[in-house]
Design a protein around this motif. Structure first.
Motif, short mmCIF file in Angstrom:
data_model
loop_
_atom_site.label_atom_id
_atom_site.label_comp_id
_atom_site.label_asym_id
_atom_site.label_seq_id
_atom_site.Cartn_x
_atom_site.Cartn_y
_atom_site.Cartn_z
N GLY A 61 29.99 43.59 37.70
CA GLY A 61 30.68 43.41 36.43
C GLY A 61 30.55 44.59 35.49
O GLY A 61 31.39 44.78 34.60
N ALA A 89 30.51 38.53 37.93
CA ALA A 89 29.55 38.37 36.85
C ALA A 89 28.18 38.03 37.45
O ALA A 89 28.04 37.91 38.67
CB ALA A 89 30.01 37.28 35.90
N GLU A 138 37.89 41.03 37.89
CA GLU A 138 36.64 40.56 37.29
C GLU A 138 36.50 39.08 37.62
O GLU A 138 37.41 38.29 37.37
CB GLU A 138 36.68 40.75 35.77
N GLY A 175 30.22 40.29 30.61
CA GLY A 175 31.36 39.77 31.36
C GLY A 175 32.65 39.75 30.54
O GLY A 175 32.65 39.36 29.38
#
Length: 303
Positions: free
Chosen positions: A116, A151, A207, A260
């Protein structure tokens, strides 16, 4: 009838690779796992699920190239320096070796699991910046690729020394500060979906997160799961002053680099519902949570 594909998963005896290998196998795919020791407990567990083991070493380029023969798609993840097993330079070398070998073997698609904090400029922490280097290398190669940036794992909170067994859990955020996290089961199924559909995801950096969680959220969820109060606190200033690694990591949480930035609603529209912390604690996280809760207090390390 579509020809059967062959998937090669690196890090298959670890957390991420294992989750991806299991998710691919659950979809009925043909999966190879790159392992150092075919007789290890984790390797045998993979074999029992019908996953083919290919023995090699990430320090041995020839063994990587042998494992790639006949493979269509690859999942790449490497151990980072905080493990104590490799240096940052070795991680970069291994990540590049996997990607270069995939190109040489005419692999059609690679998914690289980064982090992340990667791809957002230099952080000053080698094990994050190493991943940015690998990302940049892969983007320069003649191969279809997707980069995934997970994350923090929910599983990471159950490492020894966080204090669950004392009734006081200690972690990075302030009580009202959010930090994104994801369960390994979600990470595995998302990467498996990406590997199965390069036409949708090649060329992207995604992500990945499942929930944004504050310190107070942790306190509530852990107390409910434990059946008694678990108080939350952030790492103390005294601890951070004396621990350079934790201090730098906490600074990156505070400035947002590690906190994040995933668009969780968009991810759920694309990949389906993500596990919440409460759901994870009632399912896959229950056994490790109970183990951490009942760990002997002599095992406390970070307080």
């Amino acid at each position: 009838m579509q020809q059967s594909l062959e998937f090669l998963v690196f890090g298959a005896t670890g957390q991420q690779g294992g989750a991806v290998a299991r998710a691919l196998k659950a979809r009925g795919e043909t999966v190879r796992a790159f392992v150092r020791d075919a007789q290890s407990h984790k390797a045998r567990a993979l074999a029992e699920q019908g996953i083919k083991l290919v023995v090699g070493d990430l320090f041995d380029r020839a063994s990587i190239e042998r494992a790639m023969q006949g493979v269509d798609r690859v999942f790449s993840v490497q151990t980072s320096s905080p493990s104590g097993l490799v240096s940052d330079e070795q991680e970069v070398m291994q990540g590049k070796a996997i990607a270069d070998s995939a190109v040489a073997a005419n692999v059609e698609f690679i998914v690289y699991s980064s982090g992340g904090a990667a791809g957002k400029g230099l952080t000053g922490m080698g094990h994050f910046d190493s991943k940015s280097q690998i990302e940049e290398h892969i983007r320069g190669l003649p191969i279809a690729a997707t980069i995934t940036r997970p994350a923090s794992f929910m599983e990471m909170m159950l490492l020894p020394g966080m204090g669950l067994n004392t009734g006081v859990f200690t972690f990075f955020m302030h009580r009202d500060q959010p930090m994104q996290m994801i369960a390994l089961n979600d990470l595995g199924r998302i990467n498996a979906e990406i590997l199965c559909h390069p036409e949708r995801y090649a060329g992207q950096a995604l992500e990945l997160s499942g929930q944004s969680i504050t310190g107070k959220d942790l306190e509530c969820a852990f107390s409910l799961a434990a059946g008694h109060p678990i108080r939350y606190q952030r790492f103390s200033e005294e601890l951070l002053a004396g621990n350079v690694f934790l201090r730098k990591l906490t600074e990156l949480v505070d400035n947002g680099v590690v906190a994040g930035i995933a668009d969780i609603p968009a991810l759920e529209r694309e990949f389906g519902p993500m596990l919440t912390l409460k759901e994870w604690l009632a399912g896959a996280g229950k056994a490790p949570f109970d183990a951490a809760l009942n760990m002997a207090t002599a095992d406390i390390a970070l307080r």
